[in-house]
Design an enzyme around this catalytic site. Structure first.
Site, PDB file in Angstrom:
ATOM      1  CE  LYS A  54      -3.841  -2.353   2.203  1.00  0.00           C
ATOM      2  NZ  LYS A  54      -4.515  -2.734   3.435  1.00  0.00           N
ATOM      3  CD  GLN A  98      -3.763  -4.719   6.377  1.00  0.00           C
ATOM      4  OE1 GLN A  98      -3.826  -3.675   5.732  1.00  0.00           O
ATOM      5  NE2 GLN A  98      -4.165  -5.879   5.877  1.00  0.00           N
ATOM      6  CG  ASP A 127     -10.367  -0.668   4.712  1.00  0.00           C
ATOM      7  OD1 ASP A 127     -10.011  -1.076   3.596  1.00  0.00           O
ATOM      8  OD2 ASP A 127      -9.679  -0.777   5.750  1.00  0.00           O
TER       9      ASP A 127
HETATM   10  N1  GUN Z   1      -7.093  -7.280   5.572  1.00  0.00           N
HETATM   11  C1  GUN Z   1      -7.451  -8.026   4.499  1.00  0.00           C
HETATM   12  N2  GUN Z   1      -8.150  -7.288   3.620  1.00  0.00           N
HETATM   13  C2  GUN Z   1      -8.243  -6.056   4.148  1.00  0.00           C
HETATM   14  C3  GUN Z   1      -8.849  -4.843   3.686  1.00  0.00           C
HETATM   15  O1  GUN Z   1      -9.443  -4.748   2.610  1.00  0.00           O
HETATM   16  N3  GUN Z   1      -8.708  -3.775   4.517  1.00  0.00           N
HETATM   17  C4  GUN Z   1      -8.064  -3.850   5.704  1.00  0.00           C
HETATM   18  N4  GUN Z   1      -8.007  -2.751   6.447  1.00  0.00           N
HETATM   19  N5  GUN Z   1      -7.494  -4.946   6.143  1.00  0.00           N
HETATM   20  C5  GUN Z   1      -7.589  -6.041   5.364  1.00  0.00           C
END
Ligand code: GUN
Length: 301
Positions: A54, A98, A127
C-alpha cells in the site's frame, strides 16, 4: 473451451495511472497532497506485506502514505486514541486499520474489532467498513465503496462484461467482500453505470444446500470463501465468467478459491490467482483516498 484470463494486474495499473493524473490535477488546484494513514498492530507477516504494498502504491500515485506500526501489546484504548488523533488531523484524508488485529492484543483479551472500525471517522473511512458507509451503500447512495468488490466492478466494466439481467452467484457472505458485492451488483445504478449492476444475485454460504447446483445457475460466479480450490469444474456452467477472490497459501503455492485448471475448461473467462482480483483492491483504495481528499477539500462534509 479454454477460458480467457482476465488480467486484473493490467486493469489495476491502468486505474492507478488514472488516479496519478487525477492527483496531479488536485494538487494543481492548490489542494494539499492526499494522505492515507495505515495502522498496523503487531507483526503478522501477510499484513506487513499488504501494508508495504500500500505504501509503495501510494507513493507511485503521488499520495502520501503514513504507516503507524503499533506493538501487539497495544491496548484497545490506546488504539482508539490513535484513531481519534488521526480523525482530528486535517492533513490525513484516509485511515485504515489493517486486519486482522492480533488475537494476543489488548492485554491478551483481543481487540473489539467492531468498536475499532466504528471509531474511524466516516469521511476518512477508505475501507468503507463504517456503518455509515455500509448504510449509504445499501441505500444506493454510496460515498466510499469497499475496495475489493469495487475492483471487481471495475474489472467487469473494463472487460465489457455486463451483469444486467444476468444470474450472479456470490459464494461467501463476508462483510468485506461477499455481502457488499451482492448488494452492488443487485443495484439499479452501479459505480460504472447500469451494465455492471441490475443482476439477479444469489448469495451462497457455508449453509447453502446443494452449492454445486446453485453455482451452475451462474452466468457470473464470484468465489470469496477463503477455501483453497473449493469451486471445482463441475460447479461451473459452460461459458460462465468466474471471478476468484481467494488468495490461499498451500505449501509454496498461492491458489484461489477456484480450481483454476478445471475452471479453464468450462468458463469463458476467469481471473487468475495471483494477478486477478488482488491488485485491484489496492487500486481502489487509492481511488477512495483521493475521493476522501476531494470531499474534505471541498468541505463536502
Ligand atoms: N485485511 C485483508 N483485507 C483487508 C482490507 O481490505 N482492509 C483492511 N483494512 N485490512 C484487510
Amino acid at each position: 473451451m479454454t477460458a480467457e484470463r482476465l488480467d486484473g494486474k493490467r486493469i489495476a495499473s491502468e486505474i492507478r495511472e488514472e488516479i496519478a493524473s487525477e492527483v496531479a490535477k488536485h494538487l494543481a488546484l492548490g489542494h494539499s497532497q492526499p494522505c492515507l494513514a495505515a495502522i498496523l498492530v503487531g507483526e503478522d507477516p501477510a499484513s506487513q506485506v499488504y501494508v508495504r504494498n500500500k505504501e509503495r502504491a501510494c507513493e507511485k500515485a503521488g499520495i502520501a502514505g503514513r504507516t503507524f506500526r503499533l506493538p501487539a501489546t497495544t491496548t484497545q484504548s490506546q488504539l482508539l486514541t490513535k484513531i481519534e488523533e488521526l480523525n482530528q488531523d486535517c492533513s490525513v484524508h484516509g485511515i485504515l486499520v489493517q486486519l486482522p488485529l492480533p488475537k494476543s492484543g489488548n492485554d491478551g483479551k483481543g481487540f473489539d474489532e467492531r468498536e475499532v472500525l466504528d471509531a474511524v471517522a466516516p469521511l476518512k473511512d477508505v475501507d468503507a467498513f463504517s456503518p455509515v458507509n455500509v448504510g449509504l451503500l445499501m441505500q444506493g447512495r454510496h460515498r466510499f465503496l469497499p475496495c475489493t468488490p469495487h475492483g471487481i466492478v471495475q474489472l467487469l466494466h473494463r472487460y465489457q462484461i455486463s451483469t444486467s439481467g444476468k444470474q450472479v452467484v456470490v459464494v461467501g457472505r463476508s462483510d468485506i467482500v461477499g455481502k457488499p458485492m451482492a448488494m452492488m451488483l443487485a443495484q439499479r445504478d452501479g459505480s460504472c453505470g447500469s451494465e455492471v449492476a441490475n443482476a439477479t444475485v444469489t448469495l451462497a454460504h457455508s449453509r447453502t444446500e446443494d452449492l454445486a447446483k446453485i453455482c451452475r445457475t451462474a452466468d457470473i460466479l464470484i468465489a470469496a470463501v477463503g477455501v483453497p480450490e473449493m469451486i471445482r469444474g463441475e460447479m461451473i456452467r459452460e461459458g460462465a465468467v468466474v471471478i476468484d477472490v481467494g488468495i490461499n497459501r498451500v505449501g509454496d503455492r498461492l491458489v484461489g478459491d477456484v480450481h483454476f485448471e478445471e475452471a479453464m475448461q468450462t468458463a469463458s473467462a476467469i481471473t487468475p490467482v495471483p494477478g486477478g482480483v488482488g491488485p485491484l483492491t489496492i487500486a481502489m483504495l487509492l481511488h477512495n483516498t483521493l475521493l476522501a481528499a476531494k470531499l474534505q477539500a471541498t468541505n463536502n462534509l
